[in-house]
Design a protein around this motif. Sequence first.
Motif: not given
Lengths: 358, 312, 323
Positions: A139-140, A179-181, C318-320
Amino acid sequence: MVDLNPAAECGERPSSSEPPGSAAATVTPPTDVALAVSDLRVAFESPHGLVRAVNGVSFSIRRGETVGILGESGSGKSVSVSAVMGLLDRPPAHITGDIRFRGVDLLRAPARETRRIRGNRISMVFQDPVTALNPSLTVGYQIGELFRVHRPGTSRRYALREAVELMDRVGIPSARERVHGYPHELSGGMSQRIMIAMAIALKPDILIADEPTTALDVTVQAQIMALLAELRRETGMALILITHDVGVVSECTERVMVMYAGRIVESGPTGAILARPAHPYTAGLMSSMPRAEMKNRRLVVIEGAPPVMTAIPPGCAFHPRCGRRRPLCTGGGGPGLRGVAEERASACHFAAEMVAGG
Amino acid sequence: MAASSSVSRPGTTGEERQARVTARDLAAALARDWVVLLAVVFLVVLVAAAVLAHLLMPYDPLLPNIFAGRRPPFSETRGLDGGVQLHLLGTDALGRDMLTRLVYGARASLSVGVVAVAVSAVIGTTLGLFAGFLGGRVDTVVMRTVDAFQAVPSLLVALFVLFIIGGGLVNMVVIFALVRWVVYARLARGITLSYRESSYVEAARSIGATDLRIIFRHILPNMFSPLLVLATLEVALLILAEAGLSFLGFGLKPPEPSWGLMIARGREYLREAWWMITFPGLAVFLTTLSLNLFANWLRTITDPVQRWRWLI
Amino acid sequence: MIGHGLGGYFVRRLLGSAIMLLLVMSAVFFADRQIGDPARMVLGVAATEEDVRELRERMGLEDPLWVQYRRFVLGMVQGDLGDTFRYGISKPFAHGGMPESRKTLPIAAERLPATFVLGGVTIVFAILVALPLGIYAAMRPRTAGDRTVNVLSLAGVSIVEYWFALILILVFAVQLDWLPTSGYGTPAHVILPALALSLRPIGRITQIARSSMLDELAKPHITAARGRGVPITRIASIHALKNAAIPIVTTIGDETVNVVTGVIIIETVFGWPGIGALTVDALAIRDVPLIEATIFLLVLIVLGINLVIDLAYMALNPRVRLR
């Protein structure tokens, strides 16, 4: 004055007092016009001929005002703003007309120049925030990228700090961690807040919100609308709100343009139009909305379906569905948009009759 | 005045038109894409020539003529019957007409490819369908087997098995069918799974359709175009594999006129007779290229998402 | 950060590969017993029955089948797949004495570096050519450039590799005399075989790169990025490529596996001293223990590549990764 959909929280109702001017919708007071669109036409190539999605739309947006574009899906409202944003691939799209932002011809200026305007001076919030975010970038990164793209030389760290600040501002809790997600960790409402954060990041002159709440839970819709209204007040940007929801228009906009079959069929101050619509289509849209004071009345639906855009009916495009239809409506080029009252215009032969209460 | 329901609604039938693509649409799209059109014409001519080889080709594909060996294209020789023979593509080391052998070679290559594909497609599709539809233990067993087969390259398996059981046309078809059924099983299972839970299969079930009826009337038809695309690609793949295995000596056996064997023979005369290696290789190349072009076109045209773009 | 789940997955995956290897090699073991008496094949038709029996004794063929099989399986664990009595034996069998023997696995393993060089150069070259081509085509769908790339990539997939190799030899080695026809050792030697082997991966990776980039570029998040004024080069190289990477990486893995089978023929054509050429040699002289050793290594490489691809897939998604 009808008060539609009291659930929508758009803060104080914007004043509907407009500077007096000509009644035509195409009026363009020279000083405070931010965006001017004239005779915009968009058609798409398709296996079954040209799909005429937008057929001669003209309007202008003044600085800081909130304008609604109202219509059913397929009425050309999204295509019109996509043309403004330069999001239509040419071909298959064929675009004619004129779109001007601060003197820049958005349809003909070099791509380099229009790119600097998009996301920077004019930004957009999309209908489905979940698909509008890149699933494999944080997201960031996606927020910060705006600064890095439009303000060359911005450092990664500065961009990230700005991203956190923006996320705070649009009401995302624990922004520093999120923000890091990745987008899949966010709910639909949170995702739309991120989209809004990106849209306001560079303090644009105009924000276009294309059905910003349609894909969201009912409970979240009002929050998002309130956020948009609040940000608009704070930043003084103009807001173009595209919706099929008369309630949203009534709550959140000062001016509204109603679109049908790729044309603007009615435009003017929101309050005046909703009090006395000057086009049967607007009236139809309004009566198909549930309202508090008509609890016991049946909802009225507009008969029929919007036309297929490869075969728009001759005359007034709305005539097959219209209760006021007369022989006059079914032939020729159809009624143009004409002034009916102060600041108001309608494309119906019986506009004056309707405003007068006929 | 009533906004009557009898009002005509112009254009609403257009939506139905949108959903169906007629054979005429396809033909029109094909006519516009001249590369693919050329490929289809080539394939039609090739198949016709292969089927009618004994009628079309004036010379014997197997009979050697040692006085006419290794003649370049367009040379004339005196045949064993005393008549003058024209060799458009030259002759091979034993004086046999290259063009004749290429056309007969098409028979071998195409029949290996088409028969093996037909057998493996039927086996694989059936297994995949039932695995996807029945689920549970059947699914586990079938898919484990598929995984196992896909873990080892099929060309390596084919090479080894042909080494054990010996080459030849029948063995090749059997072994190709045995290693390639998995790709159809995988595809068929995937499509079955996506339709099994779809609302219209639910609807069919709710009005009492039997399992078999659902499979054959509702699921199988949706598989047709992806299967056709896959099968076309597989024919191309198997023609290449046949050529490779025959080249190594584990496929068809001389004097069978196979494209792979002809390239292998041509290798020995690389310096002296370029045409002996060039033409059989080109034959394989043009055939597989045509098949791939056609499959590629078929895939885009039958993909509902991409179709409209290509029908314009 | 490799999570706990990923570690567990890795162990399970490793175990699956080991079972797969055991299955394949067992099939090879039992199939190999069907092609005749290996001792007779070594000694020839003229040898006496006693000599054949003595060699069978030494080869362990007089033991019951299950003993042989157990020895074979234990041998795989210990890295010993038996001895060859034929391949590379300098002193040929003279009547009255027994032939020398050599361990097969070291003979086969010696060939691996040459194959790795050829395969590595091929795949790296293919990726460097195919990715830009595929992305270029995807960014200009239906233009002349796109159609050209499409036909060229299909052509790459349609060509008979060894035929193309021979044509390359004919043109560049025989006619022009620019490059050596065969052999090993200098960079010049690797050019023609790598070129011949790379056509198919170039074609396949280009196709996948093009189609997955096209799919990605049509997604709403790309439209949204364009609406934010992100330059098209950045959209392609970061926004779209990152999502398109999974099918592309899968294809690169598949094509690396195909290269491993492709070397069998191409090494033979170019006299490249890799494991592929050795496999063909072993099959040609029906040297059963050596065949088993080469197949063992080839299957091991393929399983290894598949494992790496699976891990790359996990790392890319990234989901895994975060689950």
